[in-house]
Design a protein around this motif. Structure first.
Motif, mmCIF file in Angstrom:
data_model
loop_
_atom_site.group_PDB
_atom_site.id
_atom_site.type_symbol
_atom_site.label_atom_id
_atom_site.label_comp_id
_atom_site.label_asym_id
_atom_site.label_seq_id
_atom_site.Cartn_x
_atom_site.Cartn_y
_atom_site.Cartn_z
ATOM 1 N N ALA A 262 -34.569 -15.221 -31.093
ATOM 2 C CA ALA A 262 -33.341 -15.647 -30.419
ATOM 3 C C ALA A 262 -32.186 -14.699 -30.738
ATOM 4 O O ALA A 262 -31.361 -14.376 -29.857
ATOM 5 N N GLU A 263 -32.120 -14.268 -31.988
ATOM 6 C CA GLU A 263 -31.052 -13.343 -32.369
ATOM 7 C C GLU A 263 -31.173 -12.020 -31.628
ATOM 8 O O GLU A 263 -30.179 -11.433 -31.172
ATOM 9 N N GLU A 264 -32.403 -11.560 -31.504
ATOM 10 C CA GLU A 264 -32.599 -10.323 -30.759
ATOM 11 C C GLU A 264 -32.253 -10.520 -29.289
ATOM 12 O O GLU A 264 -31.743 -9.604 -28.629
ATOM 13 N N ALA A 265 -32.529 -11.752 -28.796
ATOM 14 C CA ALA A 265 -32.260 -12.007 -27.391
ATOM 15 C C ALA A 265 -30.785 -11.970 -27.075
ATOM 16 O O ALA A 265 -30.393 -11.681 -25.928
ATOM 17 N N LEU A 266 -29.942 -12.260 -28.080
ATOM 18 C CA LEU A 266 -28.505 -12.239 -27.837
ATOM 19 C C LEU A 266 -28.035 -10.849 -27.426
ATOM 20 O O LEU A 266 -27.076 -10.715 -26.657
ATOM 21 N N PHE A 267 -28.736 -9.848 -27.948
ATOM 22 C CA PHE A 267 -28.341 -8.480 -27.619
ATOM 23 C C PHE A 267 -28.844 -8.052 -26.237
ATOM 24 O O PHE A 267 -28.398 -7.061 -25.691
ATOM 25 N N GLU A 268 -29.798 -8.768 -25.750
ATOM 26 C CA GLU A 268 -30.393 -8.377 -24.462
ATOM 27 C C GLU A 268 -30.303 -9.539 -23.483
ATOM 28 O O GLU A 268 -31.165 -9.726 -22.641
ATOM 29 N N GLU A 269 -29.274 -10.341 -23.614
ATOM 30 C CA GLU A 269 -29.183 -11.583 -22.855
ATOM 31 C C GLU A 269 -29.248 -11.348 -21.354
ATOM 32 O O GLU A 269 -29.985 -12.017 -20.634
ATOM 33 N N LYS A 270 -28.502 -10.407 -20.878
ATOM 34 C CA LYS A 270 -28.439 -10.227 -19.452
ATOM 35 C C LYS A 270 -29.792 -9.819 -18.876
ATOM 36 O O LYS A 270 -30.251 -10.372 -17.880
ATOM 37 N N GLU A 271 -30.407 -8.829 -19.537
ATOM 38 C CA GLU A 271 -31.706 -8.345 -19.044
ATOM 39 C C GLU A 271 -32.769 -9.443 -19.153
ATOM 40 O O GLU A 271 -33.562 -9.638 -18.231
ATOM 41 N N ARG A 272 -32.765 -10.142 -20.306
ATOM 42 C CA ARG A 272 -33.772 -11.190 -20.503
ATOM 43 C C ARG A 272 -33.575 -12.335 -19.499
ATOM 44 O O ARG A 272 -34.521 -12.894 -18.970
ATOM 45 N N ALA A 273 -32.331 -12.715 -19.244
ATOM 46 C CA ALA A 273 -32.043 -13.765 -18.267
ATOM 47 C C ALA A 273 -32.512 -13.345 -16.884
ATOM 48 O O ALA A 273 -33.053 -14.149 -16.115
ATOM 49 N N GLN A 274 -32.305 -12.063 -16.592
ATOM 50 C CA GLN A 274 -32.742 -11.555 -15.298
ATOM 51 C C GLN A 274 -34.243 -11.714 -15.139
ATOM 52 O O GLN A 274 -34.732 -12.172 -14.113
ATOM 53 N N VAL A 275 -34.984 -11.329 -16.169
ATOM 54 C CA VAL A 275 -36.443 -11.433 -16.114
ATOM 55 C C VAL A 275 -36.872 -12.890 -15.992
ATOM 56 O O VAL A 275 -37.754 -13.250 -15.203
ATOM 57 N N THR A 276 -36.202 -13.747 -16.772
ATOM 58 C CA THR A 276 -36.556 -15.162 -16.761
ATOM 59 C C THR A 276 -36.311 -15.781 -15.398
ATOM 60 O O THR A 276 -37.163 -16.483 -14.841
ATOM 61 N N LEU A 277 -35.141 -15.531 -14.842
ATOM 62 C CA LEU A 277 -34.793 -16.126 -13.557
ATOM 63 C C LEU A 277 -35.693 -15.627 -12.445
ATOM 64 O O LEU A 277 -35.965 -16.339 -11.477
ATOM 65 N N ASN A 278 -36.146 -14.390 -12.573
ATOM 66 C CA ASN A 278 -37.035 -13.847 -11.552
ATOM 67 C C ASN A 278 -38.471 -14.351 -11.696
ATOM 68 O O ASN A 278 -39.285 -14.192 -10.788
ATOM 69 N N SER A 279 -38.773 -14.906 -12.864
ATOM 70 C CA SER A 279 -40.154 -15.355 -13.081
ATOM 71 C C SER A 279 -40.354 -16.840 -12.787
ATOM 72 O O SER A 279 -41.483 -17.308 -12.716
ATOM 73 N N ILE A 280 -39.250 -17.604 -12.655
ATOM 74 C CA ILE A 280 -39.401 -19.033 -12.394
ATOM 75 C C ILE A 280 -39.683 -19.280 -10.916
ATOM 76 O O ILE A 280 -39.459 -18.415 -10.063
ATOM 77 N N GLY A 281 -40.123 -20.476 -10.607
ATOM 78 C CA GLY A 281 -40.484 -20.797 -9.222
ATOM 79 C C GLY A 281 -39.324 -21.246 -8.370
ATOM 80 O O GLY A 281 -39.445 -21.325 -7.148
ATOM 81 N N ASP A 282 -38.186 -21.563 -8.987
ATOM 82 C CA ASP A 282 -37.021 -22.025 -8.232
ATOM 83 C C ASP A 282 -36.122 -20.852 -7.851
ATOM 84 O O ASP A 282 -36.093 -19.816 -8.520
ATOM 85 N N ALA A 283 -35.388 -21.060 -6.769
ATOM 86 C CA ALA A 283 -34.387 -20.080 -6.361
ATOM 87 C C ALA A 283 -33.091 -20.356 -7.119
ATOM 88 O O ALA A 283 -32.714 -21.511 -7.307
ATOM 89 N N VAL A 284 -32.415 -19.291 -7.554
ATOM 90 C CA VAL A 284 -31.149 -19.419 -8.292
ATOM 91 C C VAL A 284 -30.111 -18.515 -7.611
ATOM 92 O O VAL A 284 -30.371 -17.334 -7.360
#
Length: 830
Positions: A262-284
């Protein structure tokens, strides 16, 4: 200090030696001995069975047993006693063997004296006490150790394992046997071993306590994270071993790894969120405070048809276009409402998203405001997904809940709703409502002979024809099985329902072509009319059902209007159905036997078994009053099986009694003949009763055999191979094919009594009977005439050389006892 005397059992056959030992132990010190002497092993075993002795002195040379056998018997009876062997000079080897088998020590009788023996004996007792205490101490240690959640590893001065507890074995994945003699470092994960051993050496050089964390690698490759503490075991200043405690910290490590991730994710929040949102089945999709698009994930791009690069900065109303699926009007955008009202906003029901290319998809979900760190609204986010399939599924499920899965016709639930609605309209408009209850005649025979797949296709074909015969405002319902119900929503008079019934019968008279089979089916229809036959759905249904049963009883392929007296008859029918089940369970059926007569000699050649019902309230009931009901509700199969078994049992009983028994024929219904396992059932009954097969004749009608001639032929061949005789009953009334009649292995033709009744006065009947007799003779089949009631009929049949006759002219059906008398007399003719 416990000064109680020590109980000693002395087993010694030599009185002198026994006295010497008793005298030696007779001292009155602080710990006295109480010695009981027995000279024989048998005496010793009896005493040991009734009393416990702390010490047993056993001589291995006894009158009734000697050597190790004597020791084994004593040890078996008193395993907890201190057993000391008394040996002579010649049997020391035997004494040593006894020690190997559980003896605590042995004494030489040649060295017994009052000074030495008590001291030696007390020494052995104390030694045992110390060992027991040590063993108890070890057991307590092990119990405490095994109860500890911490793993414990103990090694000697050379570093070899000498003990591990249960927790350590679980953590390491190694058994006690696998760890003994090994080094503590053997289970360390290869990737951690070099680091851990280096830390171990540093701690050892500085004589510091050793503590570290590393992974255990179990044999199945499972990894357990541990914290290890190690301390030296000292005897004074001398180091003689090592003890380690091992704690399983796998869950803590997992939490640490999650936290680290989680701590590492704070530094890459934007990129990680992008990957996550693109991998889910819902539209955002997100907007800024002004409602301009700031983000779309890949699913949103696909559903809206707008690529992110083109959508960014555009008004949300241009990218996210939604309509009310019912009104087709533009729907309020939930994102703008979420910004304006600063709350989560659910999307309207039946919302439809318009793709950039004009295509549509049903969507649902909600929008929520996006806040800054100080809580101010800075935009909105909407999460939505395509529910087109789920909505279609919901509609399909709703349809299935109200429609029959096979025919797609309305089911009983939907019919009840429509009937209630139709009754309400009829009351307001002063109209009538008709209800037709339809049952397919003999559908079960088609199902049983051709299979359920053909039966299902036939039901679908029938459903289609029924729908074609009624108005769009009427409802055709599949009630279940082979029953249908038709609701005529508004009729002017009951005769309108009769007209529909005639239309249905005409439509169903046309054969159905199913799977290469030309299938004929007819309808029995019961009609009830609102308000005359009932004011509610349940009453109308029940009365139409009752009328349908009367249509069946009237010969099928017809219709009947409900009449009030039908309920009385329906109640009686239900009473008979319930009583039939009781009769079968309580043995209320009995058989009567009607003889068959050789028309040339007058002798009895056989008998027909005829069922009767001895009801405790109604008295003797004849088959015509209950067999049709048994055929309708399926009870004819167990009833028929009872008739077959009872007939076979009775014939065997006559044979066992020495009577000149004759074959007995049993009528077989269509349902019995088509029932799975019929042939095997006949064979089983013959085996159980012990009756020879040639004493049994099965009577079947032409219609049964010709319903599925190919299948019938194979069943008849199997019965014939068994040795059973076969007869065609009521010959001439069915629709037999002479080619099949020649193929079937039939022994007897029974001329139906409808032809015999008027053979003296009706030339046509006389011709038919004569032809059947001639045909039977040419086919080498016996011919028997049923219903012979007059002397004139008998003479006619004798002149035509008919083989046998059966009827009241010879004898009515009689009980088994009366038929036995007929067998004894040998002639039933009058």
């Amino acid at each position: 200090m416990n000064d109680a005397a020590t109980n000693v059992l002395l087993i010694e056959d030599d009185p002198d030696d026994a006295r010497l030992i008793q005298d030696a132990l007779a001292g009155t010190g602080s710990k006295p001995f109480r010695v009981e002497w027995v000279p024989r092993l048998s005496d010793a075993l009896k005493r040991l069975a009734s009393q416990e002795f702390e010490v047993i002195l056993l001589d291995l040379s006894l009158p009734d047993s000697a050597g190790l056998e004597a020791f084994d018997q004593v040890f078996q009876v008193a395993p907890d006693s201190l057993i000391l062997v008394l040996s002579g000079l010649t049997d020391e080897d035997t004494a040593r063997q006894a020690m190997e088998r559980g003896a605590h020590d042995y004494f030489s009788k040649g060295h017994v004296d009052a000074h030495w023996l008590p001291r030696a004996l007390r020494y052995v007792i104390d030694r045992k006490t110390v060992r027991s205490a040590l063993q108890s101490s070890e057991e307590r240690f092990r119990a405490m150790s095994d109860a500890s959640p911490l793993g414990i590893f103990v090694s000697d001065a050379e570093g070899s394992c000498i003990y591990t507890n249960t927790a350590y074995q679980k953590i390491s994945g190694l058994t006690q046997e696998q760890t003994l003699g090994t080094n503590w470092s053997m289970a360390i994960h290869p990737e951690d071993r070099e680091r851990v051993l280096a830390e171990w050496r540093d701690a050892a050089q500085g004589h510091a306590p050793f503590q570290t964390e590393f992974r255990f690698l179990q044999q199945d490759s499972h990894i357990v994270w541990t914290r290890v503490n190690s301390a030296a075991m000292l005897n004074g200043k001398k180091w003689f071993g090592l003890v380690q405690t091992v704690e399983d910290i796998t869950e803590r490590k997992s939490a640490e790894f999650v936290l680290q991730a989680a701590e590492e994710a704070l530094f890459e929040e934007k990129e990680r969120a992008q990957v996550t949102l693109n991998s889910i089945g819902d539209a955002v999709l997100t907007t800024d405070l002004l409602g301009n698009v700031t983000y779309l994930n890949l699913v949103a791009e696909t559903m809206t048809g707008w690529p992110r690069k083109e959508a960014l900065g555009r008004p949300i109303s241009e990218v996210f276009v939604i309509l009310d699926g019912t009104t087709r009007q533009t729907a309020a955008n939930p994102m703008l409402r979420a910004i304006a009202e600063n709350r989560t906003v659910e999307m309207d029901t039946n919302c439809v998203l318009i793709h950039r290319d004009g295509s549509e998809s049903a969507i649902e979900d909600s929008a929520a405001p996006i806040h800054s760190r100080d809580g101010q609204v800075i935009g909105a986010v909407i999460v939505f997904h395509d529910v087109s399939e789920s909505r279609a599924m919901a509609l399909e499920m709703a349809h299935l809940a109200q429609h029959d899965f096979l025919t797609s016709l309305p089911n009983r639930l939907l019919l009840s709703e429509r009937m209630a609605h139709a009754i309400g309209l009829a009351q307001r408009h002063n109209k009538q409502v008709g209800l037709l209850f339809l049952d397919l005649d003999h559908f079960k025979h088609i199902n049983d002979s051709l299979g359920h797949a053909v039966g299902d296709q036939l039901l679908q074909s029938i459903a289609n024809r029924l729908v074609e015969c009624v108005r769009a405002t009427d409802t055709v319902c599949r009630q279940g099985g082979d029953e249908f119900v038709i609701l005529l929503a508004e009729i002017g008079q009951p005769q309108d329902a009769a007209h529909v019934a005639d239309t249905l019968r005409t439509a169903l008279s046309i054969p159905h072509m199913i799977g290469g089979h030309e299938l004929h089916i007819s309808l029995s229809i019961g009609i009830s009319v609102f308000p005359d036959d009932g004011a509610d759905v349940a009453t109308l249904m029940q009365n139409a059902d009752t009328a349908m049963y009367h249509a069946k009883a009237s010969g099928r392929n017809t219709y009947q209007f409900f009449r009030a007296d039908m309920n009385t008859r329906a109640v009686r029918r239900l009473l008979v159905e319930n009583s039939l089940r009781r009769a079968l369970k309580q043995g209320e059926f009995l058989l009567h036997y009607q003889p068959k007569i050789d028309l040339a000699s007058g002798g009895i050649t056989g008998a027909e078994a005829l069922i009767r019902w001895q009801d405790p309230d109604l008295g003797l009931i004849h088959p015509a009053q209950f067999v049709p009901i048994a055929e309708d509700n399926g009870l004819i199969v167990p009833v028929g099986r009872w008739v077959l078994r009872e007939a076979c049992r009775q014939v065997q009983a006559w044979l066992d009694a020495g009577l000149p028994a004759v074959p007995v024929s049993v009528n077989i219904s269509a349902m019995e003949f088509r029932h799975e396992g019929f042939v095997e059932g006949v064979a089983l009954i013959l085996k159980e009763t012990g009756l020879a097969p040639h004493y049994l004749e099965l009577e079947l009608t032409e219609s049964i055999l010709m319903h599925d001639a190919e299948s019938s032929a194979s069943v008849l061949e199997a019965l014939k191979a068994m040795g059973v005789q076969l007869a065609i009953d009521d010959f001439g009334t069915g629709y037999s094919s002479l080619s099949y009649l020649k193929r079937f292995p039939i022994d007897t033709l029974k001329i139906d009594q409808s032809f015999v009744r008027d053979i003296v006065t009706d030339a046509d009947d006389a011709t038919i009977v004569g032809a059947v007799i001639g045909m039977g003779r040419n086919l080498h089949q016996r011919v028997i005439a049923e219903g012979v009631e007059t002397h004139e009929q008998l003479v006619f049949l004798q002149d035509r050389q008919c083989d046998e006759g059966q009827g009241f002219h010879f004898s009515r059906p009689v009980s088994a006892e009366d038929f036995a008398s007929l067998l004894i007399r040998g002639n039933a003719a009058r």
